[in-house]
Write a protein that holds these residues in place. Structure first.
Motif, PDB file in Angstrom:
ATOM      1  N   ASP A  72       9.832  -0.685   6.435  1.00 24.11           N
ATOM      2  CA  ASP A  72       9.819   0.564   5.674  1.00 24.11           C
ATOM      3  C   ASP A  72       8.714   1.468   6.212  1.00 24.11           C
ATOM      4  O   ASP A  72       7.804   1.864   5.489  1.00 24.11           O
ATOM      5  N   TYR A  75       5.124   0.933   5.188  1.00 24.46           N
ATOM      6  CA  TYR A  75       4.824   0.704   3.767  1.00 24.46           C
ATOM      7  C   TYR A  75       5.129  -0.758   3.388  1.00 24.46           C
ATOM      8  O   TYR A  75       5.206  -1.111   2.219  1.00 24.46           O
ATOM      9  N   VAL A 112      -1.161   0.359  -0.469  1.00 27.55           N
ATOM     10  CA  VAL A 112       0.204   0.013  -0.915  1.00 27.55           C
ATOM     11  C   VAL A 112       0.129  -1.240  -1.786  1.00 27.55           C
ATOM     12  O   VAL A 112       0.322  -2.357  -1.298  1.00 27.55           O
ATOM     13  N   HIS A 115       3.628  -3.873  -3.459  1.00 28.13           N
ATOM     14  CA  HIS A 115       4.318  -4.911  -2.702  1.00 28.13           C
ATOM     15  C   HIS A 115       3.590  -5.153  -1.389  1.00 28.13           C
ATOM     16  O   HIS A 115       2.923  -4.264  -0.875  1.00 28.13           O
ATOM     17  N   PHE A 160      16.042   1.304  -2.580  1.00 29.02           N
ATOM     18  CA  PHE A 160      16.702   1.613  -1.317  1.00 29.02           C
ATOM     19  C   PHE A 160      18.176   1.198  -1.341  1.00 29.02           C
ATOM     20  O   PHE A 160      18.845   1.206  -0.322  1.00 29.02           O
ATOM     21  N   PHE A 178      11.725  -2.350  -3.522  1.00 25.83           N
ATOM     22  CA  PHE A 178      12.039  -1.527  -2.355  1.00 25.83           C
ATOM     23  C   PHE A 178      12.808  -2.406  -1.362  1.00 25.83           C
ATOM     24  O   PHE A 178      13.751  -3.067  -1.758  1.00 25.83           O
ATOM     25  N   GLN A 182       9.803  -6.226   1.301  1.00 29.70           N
ATOM     26  CA  GLN A 182       8.677  -5.731   0.503  1.00 29.70           C
ATOM     27  C   GLN A 182       8.640  -6.425  -0.865  1.00 29.70           C
ATOM     28  O   GLN A 182       8.911  -5.807  -1.898  1.00 29.70           O
ATOM     29  N   ARG A 212      -4.767   7.269  -0.946  1.00 29.67           N
ATOM     30  CA  ARG A 212      -3.516   7.730  -1.544  1.00 29.67           C
ATOM     31  C   ARG A 212      -2.829   6.448  -2.013  1.00 29.67           C
ATOM     32  O   ARG A 212      -2.694   5.482  -1.251  1.00 29.67           O
ATOM     33  N   ASP A 214       0.158   4.314  -3.199  1.00 26.66           N
ATOM     34  CA  ASP A 214       1.615   4.260  -3.117  1.00 26.66           C
ATOM     35  C   ASP A 214       2.221   3.759  -4.430  1.00 26.66           C
ATOM     36  O   ASP A 214       1.721   2.792  -5.010  1.00 26.66           O
ATOM     37  N   VAL A 215       3.307   4.389  -4.844  1.00 27.66           N
ATOM     38  CA  VAL A 215       3.979   4.076  -6.114  1.00 27.66           C
ATOM     39  C   VAL A 215       3.010   3.526  -7.177  1.00 27.66           C
ATOM     40  O   VAL A 215       3.169   2.428  -7.693  1.00 27.66           O
ATOM     41  N   GLU A 273       0.480   8.478  -6.177  1.00 24.47           N
ATOM     42  CA  GLU A 273       1.883   8.856  -5.997  1.00 24.47           C
ATOM     43  C   GLU A 273       2.636   8.204  -7.145  1.00 24.47           C
ATOM     44  O   GLU A 273       2.859   6.996  -7.152  1.00 24.47           O
ATOM     45  N   HIS A 333       6.716  12.690   3.923  1.00 25.41           N
ATOM     46  CA  HIS A 333       7.539  11.846   4.794  1.00 25.41           C
ATOM     47  C   HIS A 333       8.755  11.255   4.085  1.00 25.41           C
ATOM     48  O   HIS A 333       9.484  10.483   4.685  1.00 25.41           O
ATOM     49  N   ASP A 334       8.942  11.583   2.816  1.00 26.56           N
ATOM     50  CA  ASP A 334      10.056  11.011   2.053  1.00 26.56           C
ATOM     51  C   ASP A 334      11.157  12.020   1.744  1.00 26.56           C
ATOM     52  O   ASP A 334      12.178  11.644   1.175  1.00 26.56           O
ATOM     53  N   ARG A 431      15.454   8.923   5.526  1.00 22.53           N
ATOM     54  CA  ARG A 431      14.331   9.847   5.672  1.00 22.53           C
ATOM     55  C   ARG A 431      13.844  10.040   7.100  1.00 22.53           C
ATOM     56  O   ARG A 431      12.805  10.642   7.324  1.00 22.53           O
ATOM     57  N   ARG A 435      10.684  12.425  10.189  1.00 25.20           N
ATOM     58  CA  ARG A 435       9.698  11.523  10.805  1.00 25.20           C
ATOM     59  C   ARG A 435       9.810  11.499  12.324  1.00 25.20           C
ATOM     60  O   ARG A 435       9.334  10.577  12.982  1.00 25.20           O
TER      61      ARG A 435
HETATM   62  C1  NOJ Z   1       6.502   5.671  -1.411  1.00 24.71           C
HETATM   63  C2  NOJ Z   1       6.340   5.988   0.036  1.00 24.71           C
HETATM   64  O1  NOJ Z   1       5.984   7.342   0.154  1.00 24.71           O
HETATM   65  C3  NOJ Z   1       7.648   5.659   0.691  1.00 24.71           C
HETATM   66  O2  NOJ Z   1       7.682   6.103   2.027  1.00 24.71           O
HETATM   67  C4  NOJ Z   1       7.869   4.172   0.596  1.00 24.71           C
HETATM   68  O3  NOJ Z   1       9.147   3.875   1.109  1.00 24.71           O
HETATM   69  C5  NOJ Z   1       7.800   3.684  -0.855  1.00 24.71           C
HETATM   70  N1  NOJ Z   1       6.703   4.241  -1.571  1.00 24.71           N
HETATM   71  C6  NOJ Z   1       7.658   2.188  -0.905  1.00 24.71           C
HETATM   72  O4  NOJ Z   1       6.397   1.795  -0.447  1.00 24.71           O
END
Ligand code: NOJ
Ligand code: CA
Length: 557
Positions: A72, A75, A112, A115, A160, A178, A182, A212, A214-215, A273, A333-334, A431, A435
């Motif tokens: 991923d 991530y 991150v 996971h 996903f 995800f 992960q 930053r 993540d989730v 995020e 990036h998403d 996505r 990228r």
């Molecule tokens: C958010 C990230 O911005 C994304 O790119 C990623 O796939 C998911 N979290 C899972 O880590």
């Protein structure tokens, strides 16, 4: 539109840097490749610092550069305290941080915590140790359903696509919200909690200025003995008590992180995020928690006066409630790059009227049947950028937006990398289109990205967006970003915003401080600036009339 409604409190000159910063997101594998292997790397970032310095950003946020099987885009982290050998070494990281700091640019790294990668030593150990082991307690393992346990424990779906459970050799199943690679961590585990504290210290000690997260709305879960079905889960409110997401108890974790952040001088920062109901964002953004949270409302809005104005009003209100500052994001990036989003003939809708799913680029599947107005999209993107850069709070830029890059829709299926593409055949292209490696020069094997080929293929049109070419053109979008960021730095004082009446539904106007006003025309019709001095504009302003779909920063006469 009505006049003065929103006034946020002024903030003193010595406010912390992150309150009104311009933060530039680097997606390392696609930024710059220093050794010609087709993968962007940390030395590549260091080699391009001049670009970041000319742009004038306050900070760089790097998406994950840690060892990872890349299921991923990184991530899926296999080691939280090292650099992927394909991207460099810890020494390269130190050198990059030193060079960025020497240019006055702060460094934010991605963490991150929901996971790990399936290649993380903990997960490898969990598989070897078997059911009931302490090693499995770091993750979320369950027995399957059905008479022989051969069915997943529940019908939950991963973000996903496909099941959120994967079976391992001895028959147990693990949860992955995800990708399969992960596995979700178990945040009831003290060992998991302690390890992330160590990671925060590790990067903070190495000079990272912030994180930053993540989730950030996942992590803690309360699954209980009997697992709810997908339908039952979907019926539950996200009010802090949901078994899987946005739970109140996640903030206990962030309180412990905050204590660590505050041990440093200056305190380390963090931005969450969290894709949660906006009204719950203040919990993440509070000073006792992460301190700031992304607000994605602007990114989700069409280029529309009412939507933009409402988003700003709401965001400023949320920020005031948390004591934090607002965040503004147009691309990352998403999501589909914003010039492309704004270039859709019918913003936000497919031809047959269905809403477009921007997160995940589903609408691009039509492969060009969607009418795309590239020039209009680019023009609206310029206007939106000047609008957003003038707002109180921090602006998060995504690499390539300063070049006006469009989404790359031409990636052949056999070159795609995003798990969303593979897990949603025929439904979502994923996505990868945002990228693709950056073009630095109009020629060369990968347009100056590196001396070898680019990972994801760059289409021919990208040459027109090359940094070197845009640098030569004073009317280019790159110069607009440079000029706007420089001017913003000079103008910024407090965090006030005051709406001004325009008498028009398609024109939004607000005042910052000391006579700095901002006007955006969202429709095709021009707007007479009434003799105001134009400080900067997204389009030429002939005879004092701001044309349609444009923004000007002005000082009224
Ligand atoms: C958010 C990230 O911005 C994304 O790119 C990623 O796939 C998911 N979290 C899972 O880590
Ligand atoms: Ca490389």
């Amino acid at each position: 539109m009505s006049s003065v409604e929103h006034v946020t409190p002024a903030v003193t000159e010595d406010a912390p840097w992150w309150r009104q910063a311009v933060v530039y997101q680097v997606y390392p594998r696609a930024f710059a490749d220093s050794n010609g292997d087709g993968i962007g790397d940390l030395r590549g970032v260091t080699s391009r610092i001049e670009h970041l310095a000319r742009l004038g950003v306050d900070a760089v946020w790097l998406s994950p550069f840690y060892p990872s099987p890349l299921e991923d885009g990184g991530y899926d982290v296999a080691d939280y305290r090292d650099v992927d050998p394909r991207l460099g070494t810890l020494t390269d990281f130190d050198e990059m941080v030193g060079a960025l700091h020497a240019h006055g640019i702060k460094v934010v790294v991605d963490i991150v915590p929901n996971h790990t990668s399936a290649a993380h030593p903990w997960f490898v150990e969990a598989l070897a140790a078997g059911r009931g082991s302490a090693a499995r307690e770091r993750y979320i393992f369950r027995e399957g359903s059905g008479v022989d346990g051969s069915q997943p424990p529940t019908d939950w779906e991963s973000h996903f696509g496909g099941s959120a459970w994967e079976r391992v050799a001895d028959g147990q199943w693990y949860l992955h919200n995800f990708a399969v690679g992960q596995p979700d961590l178990n945040w009831h585990s003290e060992e998991v909690r302690a390890d992330f504290i160590e990671t925060i210290r590790f990067w903070s000690d190495r000079g990272a200025d912030g994180f930053r997260v993540d989730v950030a709305h996942y992590l803690t879960k309360d699954l209980g003995e009997v697992l709810p079905s997908k339908a039952e889960l979907e019926a539950l409110p996200w009010d802090g008590t949901h078994p899987l997401a946005d739970r109140d108890d996640v903030h206990e974790v962030y309180a412990t992180w905050r204590a660590v952040f505050d041990e440093y001088d200056p305190p380390r920062t963090a931005v969450a995020e969290a894709w949660v109901d906006a009204d719950r964002l203040p919990l993440y953004a509070s000073a006792e928690g992460l301190g700031q949270a992304f607000n994605f409302d602007l990114l989700e809005a069409d280029f529309d006066a009412t939507q933009f104005r409402d988003v700003v009003t709401h965001n400023l209100d949320l920020a005031a409630r948390s004591g934090s500052s607002s965040t503004w994001v147009l691309s990352n990036h998403d999501v589909v790059r914003h010039p492309t989003r704004y270039g859709l003939a019918v913003p936000g809708r497919t031809d047959d009227g269905r809403p477009l799913v921007k997160h995940g680029a589903t609408w691009l599947l039509s492969g060009g049947t969607e009418p795309l107005d590239r020039e209009g999209g680019a023009r609206r993107a310029r206007a939106a950028t000047l609008f957003a850069l003038a707002l109180p709070g921090s602006m998060y830029l995504y690499q390539g937006e300063e070049l006006g890059l469009h989404e790359v829709v031409e990636i052949p299926d056999d070159r795609r990398e995003d798990p969303t593409f593979f897990r949603n055949p025929g439904v979502d292209v994923g996505r990868d289109g945002c990228r693709v490696p950056l073009p630095w020069t109009p020629d060369g094997p990968s347009l100056g990205f590196g001396s070898g080929p680019a990972g994801l293929p760059q289409p021919g049109w990208m040459a027109d967006y090359a940094v070197s070419r845009l640098e030569e053109d004073p009317t280019s979008i790159l110069h607009l970003y440079q000029d706007a960021i420089a001017l913003r730095r000079r103008l910024l004082r407090g965090e006030e915003l005051t709406w001004r009446a325009t008498g028009r539904d398609d024109v939004v106007r607000f005042a910052r401080h000391e006579g700095w006003e901002v006007v955006t025309t969202f429709g095709r019709e021009g707007y007479d600036l009434d003799g105001a001095e134009v400080l900067l504009s997204s389009m030429p302003v002939p005879d004092g009339v701001l044309p349609g779909e444009a923004t000007a920063w002005v000082r009224p006469s």
